[in-house]
Design a protein around this motif. Sequence first.
Motif, PDB file in Angstrom:
ATOM      1  N   ASN A 155      43.843  -5.109  36.602  1.00 21.92           N
ATOM      2  CA  ASN A 155      43.348  -4.297  35.480  1.00 21.92           C
ATOM      3  C   ASN A 155      44.304  -4.303  34.296  1.00 21.92           C
ATOM      4  OD1 ASN A 155      41.023  -3.406  36.914  1.00 21.92           O
ATOM      5  ND2 ASN A 155      42.274  -1.882  37.994  1.00 21.92           N
ATOM      6  N   GLY A 156      45.417  -4.995  34.444  1.00 26.08           N
ATOM      7  CA  GLY A 156      46.395  -5.046  33.363  1.00 26.08           C
ATOM      8  C   GLY A 156      47.366  -3.884  33.358  1.00 26.08           C
ATOM      9  N   ASP A 157      47.371  -3.073  34.418  1.00 29.06           N
ATOM     10  CA  ASP A 157      48.298  -1.944  34.493  1.00 29.06           C
ATOM     11  C   ASP A 157      49.639  -2.397  35.060  1.00 29.06           C
ATOM     12  OD1 ASP A 157      46.405  -0.081  33.586  1.00 29.06           O
ATOM     13  OD2 ASP A 157      45.580   0.161  35.609  1.00 29.06           O
ATOM     14  N   ALA A 158      50.725  -1.887  34.479  1.00 27.48           N
ATOM     15  CA  ALA A 158      52.058  -2.144  35.012  1.00 27.48           C
ATOM     16  C   ALA A 158      52.229  -1.317  36.281  1.00 27.48           C
ATOM     17  CB  ALA A 158      53.123  -1.783  33.988  1.00 27.48           C
ATOM     18  N   VAL A 159      52.491  -1.985  37.411  1.00 32.17           N
ATOM     19  CA  VAL A 159      52.467  -1.300  38.709  1.00 32.17           C
ATOM     20  C   VAL A 159      53.816  -1.258  39.413  1.00 32.17           C
ATOM     21  CG1 VAL A 159      50.019  -1.767  39.071  1.00 32.17           C
ATOM     22  CG2 VAL A 159      51.731  -3.445  39.850  1.00 32.17           C
ATOM     23  N   ALA A 160      54.756  -2.120  39.031  1.00 31.39           N
ATOM     24  CA  ALA A 160      56.049  -2.147  39.709  1.00 31.39           C
ATOM     25  C   ALA A 160      57.080  -2.804  38.812  1.00 31.39           C
ATOM     26  CB  ALA A 160      55.948  -2.888  41.048  1.00 31.39           C
ATOM     27  N   THR A 161      58.339  -2.529  39.102  1.00 32.56           N
ATOM     28  CA  THR A 161      59.426  -3.084  38.302  1.00 32.56           C
ATOM     29  C   THR A 161      60.641  -3.353  39.170  1.00 32.56           C
ATOM     30  OG1 THR A 161      60.752  -2.767  36.299  1.00 32.56           O
ATOM     31  CG2 THR A 161      60.411  -0.837  37.697  1.00 32.56           C
ATOM     32  N   VAL A 162      61.470  -4.273  38.731  1.00 31.97           N
ATOM     33  CA  VAL A 162      62.741  -4.544  39.403  1.00 31.97           C
ATOM     34  C   VAL A 162      63.719  -5.077  38.365  1.00 31.97           C
ATOM     35  CG1 VAL A 162      62.313  -6.974  40.028  1.00 31.97           C
ATOM     36  CG2 VAL A 162      63.789  -5.576  41.479  1.00 31.97           C
ATOM     37  N   THR A 163      64.988  -4.788  38.572  1.00 26.11           N
ATOM     38  CA  THR A 163      66.050  -5.422  37.800  1.00 26.11           C
ATOM     39  C   THR A 163      66.876  -6.253  38.768  1.00 26.11           C
ATOM     40  OG1 THR A 163      66.135  -3.578  36.249  1.00 26.11           O
ATOM     41  CG2 THR A 163      68.011  -5.079  36.250  1.00 26.11           C
ATOM     42  N   VAL A 164      67.121  -7.517  38.404  1.00 27.09           N
ATOM     43  CA  VAL A 164      67.893  -8.416  39.263  1.00 27.09           C
ATOM     44  C   VAL A 164      69.163  -8.832  38.532  1.00 27.09           C
ATOM     45  CG1 VAL A 164      65.835  -9.225  40.458  1.00 27.09           C
ATOM     46  CG2 VAL A 164      66.665 -10.498  38.478  1.00 27.09           C
ATOM     47  N   TRP A 165      70.243  -8.949  39.317  1.00 24.54           N
ATOM     48  CA  TRP A 165      71.573  -9.213  38.773  1.00 24.54           C
ATOM     49  C   TRP A 165      72.187 -10.424  39.460  1.00 24.54           C
ATOM     50  CZ3 TRP A 165      72.856  -5.779  34.917  1.00 24.54           C
ATOM     51  CH2 TRP A 165      72.131  -4.585  34.878  1.00 24.54           C
ATOM     52  N   SER A 166      72.507 -11.446  38.687  1.00 24.41           N
ATOM     53  CA  SER A 166      73.210 -12.606  39.222  1.00 24.41           C
ATOM     54  C   SER A 166      74.719 -12.382  39.109  1.00 24.41           C
ATOM     55  CB  SER A 166      72.818 -13.860  38.445  1.00 24.41           C
ATOM     56  OG  SER A 166      73.677 -14.939  38.748  1.00 24.41           O
ATOM     57  N   ALA A 167      75.454 -12.899  40.108  1.00 20.96           N
ATOM     58  CA  ALA A 167      76.919 -12.895  40.036  1.00 20.96           C
ATOM     59  C   ALA A 167      77.452 -14.285  39.743  1.00 20.96           C
ATOM     60  CB  ALA A 167      77.507 -12.382  41.349  1.00 20.96           C
ATOM     61  N   GLY A 168      76.541 -15.208  39.406  1.00 20.06           N
ATOM     62  CA  GLY A 168      76.944 -16.579  39.121  1.00 20.06           C
ATOM     63  C   GLY A 168      76.302 -17.543  40.107  1.00 20.06           C
ATOM     64  N   ARG A 169      76.312 -18.806  39.765  1.00 18.79           N
ATOM     65  CA  ARG A 169      75.700 -19.825  40.608  1.00 18.79           C
ATOM     66  C   ARG A 169      76.427 -19.904  41.945  1.00 18.79           C
ATOM     67  NH1 ARG A 169      71.937 -22.541  37.971  1.00 18.79           N
ATOM     68  NH2 ARG A 169      71.774 -23.995  39.729  1.00 18.79           N
ATOM     69  N   GLY A 170      75.634 -20.008  43.015  1.00 18.57           N
ATOM     70  CA  GLY A 170      76.209 -20.129  44.338  1.00 18.57           C
ATOM     71  C   GLY A 170      76.703 -18.840  44.943  1.00 18.57           C
ATOM     72  N   LYS A 171      76.388 -17.703  44.301  1.00 24.66           N
ATOM     73  CA  LYS A 171      76.824 -16.407  44.803  1.00 24.66           C
ATOM     74  C   LYS A 171      75.622 -15.490  45.019  1.00 24.66           C
ATOM     75  CE  LYS A 171      81.416 -16.561  42.697  1.00 24.66           C
ATOM     76  NZ  LYS A 171      82.153 -16.410  43.978  1.00 24.66           N
ATOM     77  N   PRO A 172      75.785 -14.460  45.844  1.00 25.63           N
ATOM     78  CA  PRO A 172      74.663 -13.550  46.080  1.00 25.63           C
ATOM     79  C   PRO A 172      74.299 -12.758  44.830  1.00 25.63           C
ATOM     80  CG  PRO A 172      76.369 -13.299  47.767  1.00 25.63           C
ATOM     81  CD  PRO A 172      76.957 -14.129  46.664  1.00 25.63           C
ATOM     82  N   GLY A 173      73.011 -12.667  44.562  1.00 19.60           N
ATOM     83  CA  GLY A 173      72.506 -11.785  43.526  1.00 19.60           C
ATOM     84  C   GLY A 173      72.063 -10.469  44.150  1.00 19.60           C
ATOM     85  N   ALA A 174      71.745  -9.500  43.306  1.00 17.89           N
ATOM     86  CA  ALA A 174      71.368  -8.176  43.798  1.00 17.89           C
ATOM     87  C   ALA A 174      70.122  -7.680  43.085  1.00 17.89           C
ATOM     88  CB  ALA A 174      72.511  -7.184  43.595  1.00 17.89           C
ATOM     89  N   VAL A 175      69.356  -6.838  43.773  1.00 19.00           N
ATOM     90  CA  VAL A 175      68.215  -6.153  43.164  1.00 19.00           C
ATOM     91  C   VAL A 175      68.535  -4.669  43.115  1.00 19.00           C
ATOM     92  CG1 VAL A 175      66.439  -7.827  43.727  1.00 19.00           C
ATOM     93  CG2 VAL A 175      67.054  -6.135  45.426  1.00 19.00           C
ATOM     94  N   GLU A 176      68.504  -4.125  41.918  1.00 20.12           N
ATOM     95  CA  GLU A 176      68.847  -2.692  41.733  1.00 20.12           C
ATOM     96  C   GLU A 176      68.462  -2.255  40.334  1.00 20.12           C
ATOM     97  OE1 GLU A 176      70.246   1.154  41.987  1.00 20.12           O
ATOM     98  OE2 GLU A 176      69.921  -0.258  43.613  1.00 20.12           O
ATOM     99  N   PRO A 177      67.443  -1.431  40.199  1.00 15.97           N
ATOM    100  CA  PRO A 177      66.598  -0.843  41.220  1.00 15.97           C
ATOM    101  C   PRO A 177      65.267  -1.590  41.333  1.00 15.97           C
ATOM    102  CG  PRO A 177      66.298   0.335  39.180  1.00 15.97           C
ATOM    103  CD  PRO A 177      67.266  -0.794  38.878  1.00 15.97           C
ATOM    104  N   MET A 178      64.499  -1.242  42.361  1.00 18.76           N
ATOM    105  CA  MET A 178      63.125  -1.716  42.525  1.00 18.76           C
ATOM    106  C   MET A 178      62.254  -0.496  42.771  1.00 18.76           C
ATOM    107  SD  MET A 178      60.474  -2.196  44.845  1.00 18.76           S
ATOM    108  CE  MET A 178      61.175  -2.275  46.495  1.00 18.76           C
TER     109      MET A 178
END
Length: 286
Positions: free
Chosen positions: A199-222
């Motif tokens: 229906n075109g409604d915004a239903v969810a959001t997330v911010t993702v954070w990279s620590a650089g190539r080859g390193k773990p990224g994080a999701v905060e918040p979802m």
Amino acid sequence: MTIVLGEPRVDELGSAVRALREWQYDGSPFQLHPGDIGWFWRFGPEATAAAVRTWSRDGRILAIGLLDGPDLLRLTMAPDVMRDEELARQLADDLAGHHVLPAGKVYLEAIQGALVHDLLTDNGWGVDEPWTPLRRDLTEPVADPGVRIEVVGPDLVSTRTAVQRSAFGGSTFTDDRWHAMAAGLPYADARCLLAFDDNGDAVATVTVWSAGRGKPGAVEPMGVHADHRGHGHGRAITLAGAAVLRELGSSSVVVYTPSANVGAVATYRSAGFEAGPEIRDRRRDA
């Protein structure tokens, strides 16, 4: 030389962020991530600098703490000094002397396996409620989320912040705070995403954070908009976030959530995350 406790200026935050990037590696215990400082940056650079603490020796940062509230310190350290006795004793002394946290009931999130835990136990620190760490490998492509995903730019900021406030009761995330966060150093390798339904409604959001190539990224918040829960949108936006981190070069994506939040744990697991052994913050009651 002795270990020095520091409170960095705004122009010194870059050194702390770079150190945190260097300390991230796959298989590490869950720890403070550059994205944690990036998310805190929504309060502005001055507030962020006031919340960061560093412990240094010979000009090298050994440990970094983030005062994520008046009674919670989130603490991590360089991998090669996890069992450094001088550092552990300095950290324990600073915590015992109320140089970092106030008197009374306080909480400490410290990287697991660090020697300081032994000293904290000797000093009367107990443990608090369990958290579940979750991790997903990003070697292989991520499945399509099945919904329309947009990367948040200036035209979607108000929608992004509105979903955040709906998803988290009591949230104070405003457009101004999004812009403050987006102007911060860690956001150069971050993205905010929005999911939209048919229906075109915004239903969810997330911010993702990279620590650089080859390193773990994080999701905060979802988070999922309160009016659109129960339709798989949390899984969809998490998959989208994982896909973006893979495009940014992240080797994996990590998150942790209170074990009591069984819905969040189930959502992350449905998006391909694997749960690790529970971890607990430390707590001092007096």
